[in-house]
Each structure stands twice: as C-alpha cells, then as structure tokens.
Design a protein around this motif. Structure first.
Motif, PDB file in Angstrom:
ATOM      1  N   VAL A  78       0.841  -1.104   0.147  1.00  0.00           N
ATOM      2  CA  VAL A  78       0.011  -0.089   0.008  1.00  0.00           C
ATOM      3  C   VAL A  78       0.931   1.272   0.047  1.00  0.00           C
ATOM      4  CG1 VAL A  78      -1.918  -0.899   1.089  1.00  0.00           C
ATOM      5  CG2 VAL A  78      -0.160  -0.114   2.574  1.00  0.00           C
ATOM      6  N   LYS A  79       0.372   2.274  -0.265  1.00  0.00           N
ATOM      7  CA  LYS A  79       1.057   3.627  -0.465  1.00  0.00           C
ATOM      8  C   LYS A  79       0.259   4.631   0.403  1.00  0.00           C
ATOM      9  CE  LYS A  79      -0.807   5.224  -4.557  1.00  0.00           C
ATOM     10  NZ  LYS A  79      -0.476   5.484  -6.232  1.00  0.00           N
ATOM     11  N   ILE A  80       0.917   5.661   0.656  1.00  0.00           N
ATOM     12  CA  ILE A  80       0.372   6.916   1.365  1.00  0.00           C
ATOM     13  C   ILE A  80       0.469   8.003   0.230  1.00  0.00           C
ATOM     14  CG2 ILE A  80       0.698   8.657   2.738  1.00  0.00           C
ATOM     15  CD1 ILE A  80       2.192   6.834   4.989  1.00  0.00           C
ATOM     16  N   PRO A  81      -1.012   8.370  -0.381  1.00  0.00           N
ATOM     17  CA  PRO A  81      -1.048   9.307  -1.546  1.00  0.00           C
ATOM     18  C   PRO A  81      -0.379  10.752  -1.165  1.00  0.00           C
ATOM     19  CG  PRO A  81      -3.240   8.952  -0.529  1.00  0.00           C
ATOM     20  CD  PRO A  81      -2.275   7.976   0.073  1.00  0.00           C
ATOM     21  N   PHE A  82       0.127  11.353  -2.085  1.00  0.00           N
ATOM     22  CA  PHE A  82       0.782  12.538  -2.057  1.00  0.00           C
ATOM     23  C   PHE A  82      -0.163  13.534  -2.731  1.00  0.00           C
ATOM     24  CE2 PHE A  82       4.813  10.021  -1.244  1.00  0.00           C
ATOM     25  CZ  PHE A  82       4.661  10.044   0.016  1.00  0.00           C
ATOM     26  N   ALA A  83      -0.379  14.903  -2.179  1.00  0.00           N
ATOM     27  CA  ALA A  83      -0.847  15.654  -2.943  1.00  0.00           C
ATOM     28  C   ALA A  83      -0.044  16.359  -4.031  1.00  0.00           C
ATOM     29  CB  ALA A  83      -1.341  16.985  -2.067  1.00  0.00           C
ATOM     30  N   ARG A  84       1.132  16.586  -3.830  1.00  0.00           N
ATOM     31  CA  ARG A  84       2.088  16.901  -4.959  1.00  0.00           C
ATOM     32  C   ARG A  84       3.337  16.049  -5.298  1.00  0.00           C
ATOM     33  NH1 ARG A  84       0.547  21.504  -1.430  1.00  0.00           N
ATOM     34  NH2 ARG A  84      -0.628  23.166  -2.684  1.00  0.00           N
ATOM     35  N   ASP A  85       3.730  16.340  -6.503  1.00  0.00           N
ATOM     36  CA  ASP A  85       4.970  15.534  -7.016  1.00  0.00           C
ATOM     37  C   ASP A  85       6.118  15.978  -6.106  1.00  0.00           C
ATOM     38  OD1 ASP A  85       6.549  13.558  -8.198  1.00  0.00           O
ATOM     39  OD2 ASP A  85       6.607  14.746 -10.145  1.00  0.00           O
ATOM     40  N   PHE A  86       6.397  15.905  -4.983  1.00  0.00           N
ATOM     41  CA  PHE A  86       7.559  16.612  -4.224  1.00  0.00           C
ATOM     42  C   PHE A  86       8.720  15.330  -3.817  1.00  0.00           C
ATOM     43  CE2 PHE A  86       9.648  17.571  -0.055  1.00  0.00           C
ATOM     44  CZ  PHE A  86      10.349  18.675  -0.567  1.00  0.00           C
ATOM     45  N   GLY A  87       8.071  14.263  -3.629  1.00  0.00           N
ATOM     46  CA  GLY A  87       8.977  13.195  -3.027  1.00  0.00           C
ATOM     47  C   GLY A  87       8.261  12.176  -2.338  1.00  0.00           C
ATOM     48  N   SER A  88       8.760  12.134  -0.965  1.00  0.00           N
ATOM     49  CA  SER A  88       8.331  10.949  -0.268  1.00  0.00           C
ATOM     50  C   SER A  88       8.715  11.201   1.306  1.00  0.00           C
ATOM     51  CB  SER A  88       8.789   9.632  -0.560  1.00  0.00           C
ATOM     52  OG  SER A  88      10.267   9.495  -0.387  1.00  0.00           O
ATOM     53  N   LEU A  89       7.665  11.038   2.141  1.00  0.00           N
ATOM     54  CA  LEU A  89       8.172  11.095   3.469  1.00  0.00           C
ATOM     55  C   LEU A  89       9.304  10.445   4.054  1.00  0.00           C
ATOM     56  CD1 LEU A  89       4.416  10.979   4.891  1.00  0.00           C
ATOM     57  CD2 LEU A  89       5.855  12.972   4.511  1.00  0.00           C
ATOM     58  N   ASN A  90      10.150  10.660   5.095  1.00  0.00           N
ATOM     59  CA  ASN A  90      11.099   9.671   5.644  1.00  0.00           C
ATOM     60  C   ASN A  90      10.324   8.769   6.483  1.00  0.00           C
ATOM     61  OD1 ASN A  90      10.464  10.601   8.425  1.00  0.00           O
ATOM     62  ND2 ASN A  90      12.042  12.057   8.562  1.00  0.00           N
ATOM     63  N   VAL A  91      10.683   7.693   6.713  1.00  0.00           N
ATOM     64  CA  VAL A  91      10.398   6.497   7.717  1.00  0.00           C
ATOM     65  C   VAL A  91       9.532   6.617   8.645  1.00  0.00           C
ATOM     66  CG1 VAL A  91      12.222   5.617   8.524  1.00  0.00           C
ATOM     67  CG2 VAL A  91      10.590   3.966   7.971  1.00  0.00           C
ATOM     68  N   SER A  92      10.073   7.698   9.491  1.00  0.00           N
ATOM     69  CA  SER A  92       9.212   7.976  10.820  1.00  0.00           C
ATOM     70  C   SER A  92       7.993   8.857  10.462  1.00  0.00           C
ATOM     71  CB  SER A  92      10.325   8.669  11.876  1.00  0.00           C
ATOM     72  OG  SER A  92      10.771  10.046  11.378  1.00  0.00           O
ATOM     73  N   ASN A  93       8.175   9.444   9.612  1.00  0.00           N
ATOM     74  CA  ASN A  93       6.880  10.374   9.222  1.00  0.00           C
ATOM     75  C   ASN A  93       6.006   9.427   8.534  1.00  0.00           C
ATOM     76  OD1 ASN A  93       7.901  12.818  10.293  1.00  0.00           O
ATOM     77  ND2 ASN A  93       8.811  13.406   8.476  1.00  0.00           N
ATOM     78  N   ALA A  94       6.154   8.521   7.769  1.00  0.00           N
ATOM     79  CA  ALA A  94       5.454   7.779   7.108  1.00  0.00           C
ATOM     80  C   ALA A  94       4.813   6.862   8.106  1.00  0.00           C
ATOM     81  CB  ALA A  94       6.070   6.768   6.102  1.00  0.00           C
ATOM     82  N   ALA A  95       5.536   6.244   9.073  1.00  0.00           N
ATOM     83  CA  ALA A  95       4.949   5.446   9.877  1.00  0.00           C
ATOM     84  C   ALA A  95       3.781   6.196  10.825  1.00  0.00           C
ATOM     85  CB  ALA A  95       6.174   4.964  11.047  1.00  0.00           C
ATOM     86  N   ALA A  96       4.161   7.210  11.080  1.00  0.00           N
ATOM     87  CA  ALA A  96       3.127   8.115  11.934  1.00  0.00           C
ATOM     88  C   ALA A  96       1.950   8.190  11.241  1.00  0.00           C
ATOM     89  CB  ALA A  96       3.683   9.483  12.335  1.00  0.00           C
ATOM     90  N   VAL A  97       2.133   8.643   9.847  1.00  0.00           N
ATOM     91  CA  VAL A  97       0.727   8.858   9.281  1.00  0.00           C
ATOM     92  C   VAL A  97      -0.087   7.500   8.989  1.00  0.00           C
ATOM     93  CG1 VAL A  97      -0.306   9.320   6.771  1.00  0.00           C
ATOM     94  CG2 VAL A  97       1.592  10.578   7.661  1.00  0.00           C
ATOM     95  N   ALA A  98       0.737   6.485   8.855  1.00  0.00           N
ATOM     96  CA  ALA A  98       0.100   5.016   8.763  1.00  0.00           C
ATOM     97  C   ALA A  98      -0.531   4.625   9.975  1.00  0.00           C
ATOM     98  CB  ALA A  98       1.053   4.200   8.142  1.00  0.00           C
ATOM     99  N   LEU A  99       0.079   4.795  11.015  1.00  0.00           N
ATOM    100  CA  LEU A  99      -0.279   4.522  12.302  1.00  0.00           C
ATOM    101  C   LEU A  99      -1.501   5.404  12.693  1.00  0.00           C
ATOM    102  CD1 LEU A  99       3.059   4.225  14.570  1.00  0.00           C
ATOM    103  CD2 LEU A  99       1.188   2.592  14.359  1.00  0.00           C
ATOM    104  N   TYR A 100      -1.781   6.270  12.220  1.00  0.00           N
ATOM    105  CA  TYR A 100      -3.054   7.253  12.442  1.00  0.00           C
ATOM    106  C   TYR A 100      -4.081   6.803  11.708  1.00  0.00           C
ATOM    107  CZ  TYR A 100      -6.050  11.206  12.095  1.00  0.00           C
ATOM    108  OH  TYR A 100      -7.358  11.925  12.071  1.00  0.00           O
ATOM    109  N   ALA A 101      -3.830   6.568  10.369  1.00  0.00           N
ATOM    110  CA  ALA A 101      -4.829   6.022   9.531  1.00  0.00           C
ATOM    111  C   ALA A 101      -5.194   4.608  10.033  1.00  0.00           C
ATOM    112  CB  ALA A 101      -4.363   5.732   7.985  1.00  0.00           C
ATOM    113  N   ALA A 102      -4.411   3.568  10.689  1.00  0.00           N
ATOM    114  CA  ALA A 102      -4.913   2.580  11.136  1.00  0.00           C
ATOM    115  C   ALA A 102      -5.465   2.353  12.202  1.00  0.00           C
ATOM    116  CB  ALA A 102      -3.585   1.633  10.994  1.00  0.00           C
ATOM    117  N   ALA A 103      -5.124   3.476  13.302  1.00  0.00           N
ATOM    118  CA  ALA A 103      -5.870   3.582  14.450  1.00  0.00           C
ATOM    119  C   ALA A 103      -7.094   3.935  14.380  1.00  0.00           C
ATOM    120  CB  ALA A 103      -4.969   4.350  15.297  1.00  0.00           C
ATOM    121  N   LYS A 104      -7.767   4.670  13.242  1.00  0.00           N
ATOM    122  CA  LYS A 104      -8.960   5.050  13.040  1.00  0.00           C
ATOM    123  C   LYS A 104      -9.933   4.005  12.544  1.00  0.00           C
ATOM    124  CE  LYS A 104      -8.354   8.236  10.130  1.00  0.00           C
ATOM    125  NZ  LYS A 104      -8.772   9.387   9.013  1.00  0.00           N
ATOM    126  N   ARG A 105      -9.365   3.003  12.120  1.00  0.00           N
ATOM    127  CA  ARG A 105     -10.229   1.986  11.586  1.00  0.00           C
ATOM    128  C   ARG A 105     -11.499   1.310  12.477  1.00  0.00           C
ATOM    129  NH1 ARG A 105      -6.216  -0.632  13.650  1.00  0.00           N
ATOM    130  NH2 ARG A 105      -6.236  -2.619  14.593  1.00  0.00           N
TER     131      ARG A 105
END
Length: 259
Positions: A232-259
């Motif tokens: 799975v991927k975290i969608p980005f609003a702009r073609d800037f690059g990617s999140l570092n691993v700790s930020n990606a993990a935080a976003v993913a954890l927030y999304a998963a915690a809401k399920r």
C-alpha cells in the motif's frame, strides 16, 4: 558429544545479551527509566543540577547516584550527546514473545509496526513514540540490521522506549507469517504500490493490522514484499518526493488507528 553449531551460537548470543548494558541520557529518558520498575538499573551519574531536578525520582527508584562535576562527566556516551547532566546505565528491557505481546492487551483490534532494515536510532525512536501515541502493541525489528536500544534512540523516543515494546526477531518474513497466522492483516508501505493505505483499511474494522516500513532508499526487501498481504502507499498531493520513514509510520499509524 559435540553441540551443533546453531546451539553454540544460540548460547553465545544469550551470554552476550546477558552482559549487554545501555547508557540512557537526558533528563526525560533518565526520569522515565527510573520510574519503570521493569528496568534493571545499574549506575546513575548526575551533576548537582540534574540531581536537583531528579531528586524525587532517584529516591523513589532507590538507586544511589554518583555526583560529578559537569566538566568531568566521564560516561561512555558520544561526547556531543546532549545529556543534560544525567546518564543511567541499564539492562535492555525484556518484553516477551511476539504472540504474548501482540495479542496480550486484549483491548480493541491490535496494531503492530514492523521495521525492515530501519537502522537510524532517531527514526526508530520517533516511530516508537508514534506507536505509543496511536496505541500500537509493539514495534518489531530484526536482531540484525536494525537500530539497537541506545541512549540516542531513547532520547528521541521521549519516554516511549519504557512503554512501547521494541521486539527483536531473527527473521522478519517468518514473523510476518506468524502474525498472519494469529489473524493479522499485514500491509507493506511501498511508494510504488497501486492501492492506497486508506483503501486497504476499508472493511478492516475490528481486524488486527500490522504495518511494515522499509529503510529509506532501499525500501522493503523483495522477500518482505512477497510475504505481506498487500502493498500500500500513502498518497501525496504534490509531486515533491516522499516522507521519511518515521513520518510515514506516523501517518500510517494514525490511519490504521481510526479503523
């Protein structure tokens, strides 16, 4: 009868682990370790100023501090470390098995993070902090090619190292399989994936979920990609690059915690 090589190596690893100690530093990390009854504390070195700030915590922990001059703070940590006049030598925490920890809470749908070759202690410390904030059961990494429990990791984790289980396993793919057998849906974060994380989490209410994060640059190993239930991927609003691993993990954890 000569012992098999794997038996000898296992015994050596146990002896090495028994002899291992960690130096935690910084007021926050030291205070949280002092307050943790599960943490075996060996030696506390503090300046007078740090002692004044930690006095009640030191008394409650029942450890005798070594008061030192700030100019002679001779403990085996990086000289550039911001230790704030406090360093505590401890034994690494023992959390138990993957099964016991990941299914042990018994409250709600379990959430777990796995790290595939994430070696930077600052990233891992930040992930531990996010995992604790969003209610994860554990952060799991391999015994090799991972960030060890260090003072730098503890300081970045800002107290989460004392609360959030940080488990080490021999083989990540085998652990993913074990989690799947325990009922977990395992999602690997991959910027090239077609499915989004939010899309994959639809219909996952009440299901145990594990999120696998790879090292920055290389990402997930092929074996890991083959073993997870979906990439799975975290969608980005702009073609800037990617999140570092700790930020990606935080976003993913927030999304998963809401399920």
């Amino acid at each position: 009868m000569k012992k098999p090589k794997w038996v000898v190596e296992k015994e050596q690893a146990k002896r090495k682990a028994a002899a291992q100690t960690v130096w935690l530093f910084g007021l926050h990390a030291v205070r949280d370790a002092l307050a943790n009854p599960a943490r075996e504390k060996l030696r506390l070195v503090v300046t007078q100023n740090a002692f004044n700030k930690l006095e009640s915590d030191i008394a409650a922990a029942g450890i005798e501090p070594e008061l030192v001059d700030p100019r002679k703070f001779n403990v085996p940590i990086d000289p550039q470390s911001v230790h704030q006049g406090a360093a505590l030598e401890v034994k690494p925490l023992e959390w138990g098995s993957v099964r016991d920890v990941c299914l042990g809470a018994g409250e709600g749908a379990p959430l777990v993070v796995l790290l595939d070759r994430v070696t930077d202690p600052h990233n891992v410390g930040a992930i531990l902090r996010s995992a604790e904030v969003f209610g994860a059961e554990a952060v799991i990494a391999t015994a090799r090619n991972s960030a060890p429990e260090t003072g730098a990791l503890a300081k970045t984790a800002s107290g989460a190292l004392e609360r959030q289980p940080y488990l080490k396993v021999r083989n990540l793919a085998d652990t993913i399989t074990e989690l799947q057998q325990m009922g977990f849906l395992v999602f690997g974060l991959d910027g090239e994936a077609e499915q989004t994380l939010d899309g994959a989490l639809e219909g996952c209410a009440g299901r145990a979920v594990a999120l696998v994060c790879g090292a920055e640059g290389p990402g997930l190993r092929e074996k890991t990609k083959e073993t997870v239930d979906a990439l799975v991927k975290i969608p980005f609003a702009r073609d800037f690059g990617s999140l570092n691993v700790s930020n990606a993990a935080a976003v993913a954890l927030y999304a998963a915690a809401k399920r």
